[in-house]
Design a protein around this motif. Structure first.
Motif, short mmCIF file in Angstrom:
data_model
loop_
_atom_site.label_atom_id
_atom_site.label_comp_id
_atom_site.label_asym_id
_atom_site.label_seq_id
_atom_site.Cartn_x
_atom_site.Cartn_y
_atom_site.Cartn_z
N GLY A 130 11.07 8.99 4.03
CA GLY A 130 11.17 7.56 4.28
C GLY A 130 12.56 7.12 4.71
N THR A 131 12.64 5.82 5.07
CA THR A 131 13.91 5.19 5.44
C THR A 131 14.00 3.84 4.75
OG1 THR A 131 13.74 6.24 7.63
CG2 THR A 131 15.37 4.46 7.37
N LEU A 166 7.00 6.76 -7.60
CA LEU A 166 6.08 6.90 -6.49
C LEU A 166 6.72 6.41 -5.19
CD1 LEU A 166 2.71 5.61 -8.00
CD2 LEU A 166 3.35 7.97 -7.56
N PHE A 167 6.41 7.09 -4.10
CA PHE A 167 6.89 6.64 -2.80
C PHE A 167 6.15 5.37 -2.42
CE2 PHE A 167 6.27 6.78 1.89
CZ PHE A 167 7.59 6.49 2.24
N ASP A 168 6.89 4.34 -2.00
CA ASP A 168 6.30 3.06 -1.61
C ASP A 168 6.43 2.89 -0.10
OD1 ASP A 168 5.45 0.49 -1.22
OD2 ASP A 168 6.62 -0.36 -2.88
N PRO A 169 5.35 3.09 0.65
CA PRO A 169 5.43 2.99 2.12
C PRO A 169 5.89 1.63 2.61
CG PRO A 169 3.35 3.99 1.43
CD PRO A 169 3.99 3.45 0.20
N SER A 170 5.59 0.59 1.86
CA SER A 170 5.95 -0.76 2.31
C SER A 170 7.45 -0.98 2.35
CB SER A 170 5.30 -1.81 1.41
OG SER A 170 5.86 -1.77 0.10
N LYS A 171 8.22 -0.12 1.70
CA LYS A 171 9.67 -0.27 1.66
C LYS A 171 10.39 0.64 2.67
CE LYS A 171 9.76 -1.71 -3.18
NZ LYS A 171 10.26 -1.42 -4.56
N CYS A 243 -0.59 10.60 2.34
CA CYS A 243 -0.07 9.61 1.39
C CYS A 243 -1.15 9.42 0.34
CB CYS A 243 0.22 8.32 2.14
SG CYS A 243 1.41 7.21 1.37
N GLY A 244 -0.99 10.11 -0.79
CA GLY A 244 -2.06 10.19 -1.78
C GLY A 244 -2.28 8.91 -2.58
N LEU A 245 -3.54 8.50 -2.67
CA LEU A 245 -3.89 7.28 -3.40
C LEU A 245 -4.90 7.54 -4.51
CD1 LEU A 245 -4.25 4.88 -0.33
CD2 LEU A 245 -2.29 5.10 -1.88
N HIS A 246 -5.55 8.69 -4.48
CA HIS A 246 -6.55 9.04 -5.51
C HIS A 246 -6.37 10.51 -5.87
CE1 HIS A 246 -8.65 5.30 -4.49
NE2 HIS A 246 -8.53 5.66 -3.22
N GLN A 247 -5.88 10.78 -7.06
CA GLN A 247 -5.69 12.14 -7.53
C GLN A 247 -6.50 12.34 -8.81
OE1 GLN A 247 -3.87 12.27 -4.49
NE2 GLN A 247 -2.49 11.01 -5.69
N HIS A 248 -7.20 13.44 -8.88
CA HIS A 248 -7.98 13.74 -10.08
C HIS A 248 -7.83 15.23 -10.41
CE1 HIS A 248 -9.91 9.82 -10.09
NE2 HIS A 248 -10.14 9.97 -8.80
N GLY A 249 -7.62 15.53 -11.68
CA GLY A 249 -7.50 16.92 -12.11
C GLY A 249 -6.24 17.15 -12.93
#
Length: 465
Positions: A130-131, A166-171, A243-249
């Motif tokens: 990111g930047t 967490l990485f925030d793409p909006s920033k 860009c992961g939004l749903h992780q299970h396990g």
């Protein structure tokens, strides 16, 4: 007469010591104290300063050199080997074509034929994305192609706890999503990493990725592009990642995964115009030391031995080599060449090396003979059947194990880190000879392993970390 006897005695003694020296050259005396886990990090930088290569430190995720952030407790050997078997089985399924269709998860279709076992991955690097750049600690994996990290917005029920925020793409000013009708998304689907499209309010639906790993974990999110910073001043613009939004396990606090496989989605392929499709790594001998990950080939090949690289037809992810022989304590084993004809995948994420049945039987027999001074423990259910009780010994004499590859390249595995794991021989055997083998990461320790797809070879340089 006396002088003749004396000369004969000196000659006999000289021959004796020459013979003894030759024998000792093929064995290593190891203090048993070195088998203990390292109490603190003793990292020494092995990162190259070559201007045309990008190099970064690599460490064990459960060792004292891991980035501060309280990784979970290191799993037991039995648990690590259980996950390792799951990974090997998944790799074998992928190369043999035994693949399931899809699994419904998070309202999308996830190909179950993809991914291996995240739980076996043991080495991490710290990059930034990111930047402005946000630091992320990522597992490395030559058995995966698509890189991914967890992203906001992601609730605690959808994402697992990780080391960094967490990485925030909006920033980030350089983050972009990938549309579903783009060539990049079509390629993702063609490589079986696609997971359909979003059904948002906007006119352009977005490309989704999805991966189901061999041990059951899933990751789903948006296929995106971003600036990846490898080290200060070295960036990869428009790097495609998940860009992961749903992780299970059963994920374990790392921030994401860096795919180093051979398909188009991998970091290696995406940077091939800059680094020629070459990368290398050195896995340290213990958890308390560091190694490195480097993009690009060295300016000279001093110290390397090379063997041709090839890929399994229809599966571009894996890097394969051909083993032609094994030696133990300087003795070449009697293994028919045809036993190795299916090739060996060389993999950073598999722990234990898997050999065809005949090859493993010969290796086990000779290794046990060479280690007959130490009590052999009964086989356990963890898959390793050549384990020893070294109690009462301050030193252990271990035979060198050498692997010879197509073209004559021969490497002596590091002793003990490249031969033993928890006092056990770090090899297992397959059910038959009609199988592809896998060279695991234990055998690779201390070598710089160079994957040069541009030149079509794999190189090994001993004592690199």
């Amino acid at each position: 007469m006396a002088s003749s006897h004396l000369r004969l005695l000196v000659l006999s003694c000289s021959l004796f010591f020459i013979s003894l020296g030759s024998t000792e050259h093929n064995f290593v005396v190891v203090p048993t104290s070195s088998f203990a886990s390292e109490p603190a990090c003793s990292t020494v930088s092995h990162v190259t300063s070559e201007p045309r290569r990008a190099s970064m430190p690599l460490v064990h995720r459960h060792g004292p050199c891991a980035p501060t952030g309280s990784y979970a407790v290191k799993p037991s050997l039995a648990e690590r080997l259980r996950r390792d078997r799951a990974r090997r089985n998944r790799i074998m399924s992928k190369v043999s074509g035994r693949m399931s269709t899809t699994l419904s998860d998070a309202s999308v279709s996830i190909p179950t034929a993809l991914g291996d076992a995240v739980g076996t991955l043991e080495y991490v690097v710290t990059l930034s994305i990111g930047t402005p750049a946000v630091e992320q600690t990522m597992l490395i994996d030559t058995g995966s192609d698509l890189s991914w990290i967890q992203c906001n917005p992601c609730s605690s029920s959808e994402c697992y706890p990780q080391k960094d925020p967490l990485f925030d793409p909006s920033k980030s000013s350089t983050y972009n999503t990938i549309s579903c009708d783009s060539d990049a998304c079509k390629q993702l689907i063609g490589d079986h990493y696609g997971a359909g499209c979003t059904n948002g309010a906007s006119d352009a639906s977005l490309c989704q990725y999805g991966i189901k790993y061999g041990s059951g974990e899933t990751t789903v999110g948006l296929y995106s592009t971003e600036t990846l910073t490898l080290k200060q001043g070295v960036t990869v613009p428009d790097f495609s990642f998940g860009c992961g939004l749903h992780q299970h396990g059963e994920f374990d606090k790392f921030d994401g995964l860096l795919g180093l496989g051979g398909a188009s989605e991998s970091l290696v392929s995406q940077t091939s115009h800059t680094y020629g499709g070459a990368f290398s790594y050195c896995l340290p001998p213990g958890n308390g030391t560091s190694g490195f990950l480097t993009l690009g080939a060295p300016s000279n090949n001093t110290g390397f031995v090379f063997t041709p690289m090839h890929q399994f037809p229809g599966v571009s992810t894996f890097y394969m080599v051909t083993l032609t022989g094994i030696s133990v304590g300087g003795k070449k084993l009697d293994i028919p060449p045809a036993v190795f004809s299916n090739g060996m995948i060389i993999d950073s994420g598999t722990i234990i090396t898997g050999l065809p049945a005949t090859a493993y039987s010969a290796l086990r027999s000779e290794f046990r003979n060479a280690m007959s001074a130490y009590p052999l423990l009964p086989p356990t259910n963890n898959g390793l059947d050549t384990c020893y009780n070294f109690a009462g010994h301050s030193n252990v004499t271990v035979p060198k194990v050498s692997l010879t590859f197509n073209g004559g390249a021969t490497i002596d595995l590091d002793v003990p880190s490249g031969v033993l794991i928890d006092d056990c021989l770090a090899f297992v055997g397959g059910n038959s000879d009609n199988t592809i083998g896998i060279i695991g990461n234990v055998n690779q320790r201390t070598f710089e392993v160079l994957y040069d797809t541009g030149r079509g070879n794999v190189g090994f340089r001993s004592g690199a970390c």
